[in-house]
Design an enzyme around this catalytic site. Structure first.
Site, mmCIF file in Angstrom:
data_model
loop_
_atom_site.group_PDB
_atom_site.id
_atom_site.type_symbol
_atom_site.label_atom_id
_atom_site.label_comp_id
_atom_site.label_asym_id
_atom_site.label_seq_id
_atom_site.Cartn_x
_atom_site.Cartn_y
_atom_site.Cartn_z
ATOM 1 C CD GLU A 454 -3.220 -0.915 1.955
ATOM 2 O OE1 GLU A 454 -3.517 0.230 2.313
ATOM 3 O OE2 GLU A 454 -3.864 -1.916 2.285
ATOM 4 N N GLY A 455 1.905 1.249 -0.810
ATOM 5 C CA GLY A 455 2.821 2.375 -0.925
ATOM 6 C C GLY A 455 4.069 2.128 -0.106
#
Length: 758
Positions: A454-455
């Site tokens: 998620e990043g």
């Protein structure tokens, strides 16, 4: 003196007479602003505009309204949510054998899969009218955290359907027909979802996904249908190996203009059954030996009708905005929940193990080297819990705080890593020997997963937090950018003039506030509370004003180059992040009723947060590319130097001694570690030894006194020492049996698993 007065009058006229101001100030600044305005890609612009500004906006503007923070209320569970935790979650915990899951099955046992489906663990966010639980973000986080204290693999399996994916996207954006069709089957586990976003060429830069869908006409169900021909190749997709419905993000194109003039429509999300012709579910990945399902999916020239786009054809090209908004909520719940669970387990077991485990004749928890690390564990766990509560509170207040959730994702997963490393250092052999009794090993190995997904954390810190926060949270910059981009340049100039005057006043106030508080030690700064924590609010006012000043000057001097100065951008993002974490800590203390026995932890945490914030500011000032401006900033921000220091050694000692005994404060900071009847895990084992040894502390003192008085030998194996003490009348028969039982528990707690063969 007369010259000074004339200068003041001239400046007043220049700024006070609108025509003069526009000619000599606003118009040149306007032209300069348009020139240095950083170019934004369409995906950057959508990311910038996605989500809402919440508490981070107050922190960014130099004068936080602390009453607003306290007025948000505190997170809590409804009776239904509490009952679910007390019953279904407790039952699930008793079904989990993480060693068996990871090392033998490489999967959850069928009965646990069935229980999760039947009891709605995969439907925590689905509305009740579709058969879901419709729980709050705080309840969702608490459920995932509790499961994660026993098994990261099980927690991730529950977490993913309740995070970014078909369930959330359908709930927010789906057509009524899509909701009616999919949500009931997702709610009961008849369908298992996954969401395919990342791939070999697009990880953190998910906006650059190469997967393509081309608008065309093909036969579908016996009729010529307007739809999309999709080709994709995705990796790292959690639940893909068992999914029955695939959420897919792709670049949608219309080269033949079948939908209109726009040939590059943009990122779009669609929902596709995995048994649809051409959909390939590939082999599993092995994410650091964790047993949750993760794998690949691909397809070539797979045709789907337009109404399979999530939200219908009208949502074609709106996928990136949808993803960013949903991602911002999900990353504020799921990954922080895993990190917080690591903190609770580490604190509960390390404080117990450090009291039970002895070296050189004393518990290892009384060695200052151990206390240095253990104090960090305790403080970071308190911080994690505080941030978890504040972040989920923001989501439950129906805001989508994109900057806050980026802060939570980055800093909480990093704190989770720090906690696990310190716990492993202290528990050492207990932590590295895998087996059913090892409660640290799998969580330790899983840390890089949370930090990567998620990043990636490096990019979240260096690009997102300050890059998005500086524009979204600033009271003037975004509006000034919009004015500079107006097609009617006269109207844009007029609006820019009004904004510029407000901006100048705002910048002047913050610079004076930063400088004044630095000179006075913030003693005249406002605070919403009395007592021992009031000083922290004052210091945070000072740092907030310094950050606002630093931001304005950085944007003025560097303009569009600022986003490429990632090290400076990251440090200023760190300042904002530390202020947010500190705010969460102070609010958590207030929400808990200002418990006096929490104060040693609060003092320790706040000293850390202020030190790290000030250090980040100092480093940003020192590395500012314009040396003259660097000197000016140092004069404004640190005219007397940086005096924010880490906690004193005595504070670490005090913190650890207070936590190495059963107490309400220890219960509050470890409550996520679920306890249940018949628990034979290592967590329960070390806790039982800890409680028994603490209850026998006076008997151990009696033994020590007898050894000191030469009534007992200084060195004997414990069973022999106890027999000798009984024979010499130092202890009674009952005390002898209590100490034998305690020593049996102690040995069980410090022993590790062994195997005939691996």
């Amino acid at each position: 003196m007369s010259i000074v007065i004339l200068i003041i009058i001239a400046v007043a006229i220049l700024f006070g007479v609108r025509d003069l101001r526009i000619k000599f100030i606003t118009r040149p600044v306007f032209s300069f602003f348009k020139k240095v305005l950083p170019p934004l890609s369409s995906t950057e612009k959508e990311a910038m505009e996605a989500g809402d500004v919440w508490w981070e906006g107050e922190l960014f503007r130099g004068k936080p309204d602390w009453n607003k923070l306290h007025d948000y209320g505190k997170p809590g569970l409804t009776p239904e949510e509490q009952a679910f935790l007390d019953n279904q979650v407790q039952t699930a915990l008793a079904m989990i054998d993480d060693f068996d899951i990871v090392h033998n099955r490489k999967d959850l046992p069928p009965e646990l899969w069935d229980y999760f489906k039947k009891e709605g663990f995969f439907a925590l966010i689905i509305p009740k009218k579709y058969g879901g639980r419709e729980f709050s973000a705080y309840a969702n986080s608490t459920i995932v955290s509790k499961i994660a204290t026993r098994s990261i693999s099980a927690a991730v399996t529950v977490m993913v359907p309740n995070s970014l994916g078909p369930g959330e996207l359908l709930t927010h954006y789906g057509t009524q027909e899509q909701k009616d069709h999919w949500l009931p089957s997702l709610a009961v586990g008849k369908d298992i979802p996954c969401f395919a976003l990342t791939g070999p060429e697009a990880g953190s830069d998910a906006g650059a996904i190469p997967d393509v869908g081309v608008v065309c006409r093909q036969e579908f169900n016996g009729e010529e249908t307007l739809g999309i021909s999709l080709t994709w190749n995705k990796r790292y997709i959690t639940l893909a190996p068992v999914a029955t419905v695939l959420g897919l993000a792709f670049q949608m194109r219309d080269p033949d203009g079948l939908l209109g003039d726009n040939k590059n429509i943009g990122i779009t999300c669609a929902l596709i059954p995995t048994d649809h012709d051409g959909v390939e579910i590939g082999r599993r990945h092995n994410p650091l030996n964790m047993a949750f399902m993760n794998g690949t999916t691909s397809g070539k020239d797979v045709f789907i009708p337009l109404d399979w786009i999530i939200g219908g054809p009208q949502y074609a090209g709106r996928g990136w905005r949808m993803l960013v908004e949903c991602l911002s909520a999900g990353r504020g719940i799921s990954l922080p929940a895993l990190a917080t669970a690591s903190g609770h387990v580490s604190t509960k077991t390390t404080t117990a193990y450090s009291y039970v485990r002895q070296q050189f004749g004393m518990p290892i928890g009384y060695f200052e080297g151990v206390q240095e690390a253990m104090a960090r564990i305790i403080a970071n766990t308190y911080q994690l819990e505080a941030a978890r509560r504040l972040t989920t509170l923001g989501i439950d207040l129906k805001v989508k705080p994109s900057v806050v959730t980026a802060i939570a994702k980055y800093h909480m997963t990093e704190l989770g890593r720090d906690v696990m490393e310190d716990a492993m250092d202290i528990q050492s052999g207990k932590g590295i020997q895998l087996g059913p009794k090892n409660y640290l090993g799998h969580a330790f190995m899983a840390n890089p997963i949370s930090i990567t997904v998620e990043g990636a954390n490096i990019l979240t810190r260096s690009l997102m937090i300050f890059g998005q926060g500086a524009t979204r949270c600033h009271p003037y910059v975004l509006a000034e950018m919009e004015a500079a981009g107006m097609e009617d340049s006269a109207a844009g100039l007029d609006r820019f003039d009004n904004l510029l005057m407000g901006h100048i006043g705002y910048a002047t106030r913050n610079a004076l506030s930063s400088f004044g508080n630095a000179l006075t030690g913030s003693v005249f700064s406002s605070t919403p509370v009395s007592g021992e924590t009031k000083v922290y609010y004052r210091h945070m006012n000072r740092i907030s004003a310094a950050l606002a000043t630093m931001t304005d000057i950085s944007m003025l001097i560097m303009g569009g180059d600022l986003k490429r100065k990632e090290m400076i951008s990251a440090r200023m993002g760190d300042v904002l992040s530390q202020l947010y974490l500190a705010s969460a800590t102070l609010k958590h203390y207030e929400d808990n009723g200002r418990q006096h026995d929490d104060l040693p932890i609060v003092h320790f945490v706040m000293a850390q947060r202020l030190h790290f914030a000030a250090k980040a500011l100092e480093e940003a000032v020192r590395n500012f590319p314009n040396k003259f401006v660097s000197i000016l900033l140092k004069l404004i921000v640190f005219p007397l130097g940086n005096h924010f220091t880490l906690p004193a050694d005595k504070d670490a000692v005090n913190l650890c001694v207070n936590m190495m005994k059963p107490s309400p404060a220890r219960e509050r900071i470890t409550f996520l570690c679920g306890e249940f009847e018949g628990d034979t895990s290592g967590i329960a084992e070390v806790e039982a030894a800890f409680v028994a040894k603490y209850q026998a502390k006076d008997l151990y003192k009696k033994l020590k006194a007898a050894q000191k008085a030469k009534k007992l030998p200084a060195k004997l194996p414990m069973p022999d020492l106890l027999d000798k003490a009984l024979a010499e009348g130092v202890i009674t028969d009952q005390e002898h049996q209590q100490l034998l039982d305690t020593d049996k528990l102690r040995l069980a707690a410090i022993n590790v698993d062994d195997f005939d063969k691996l």
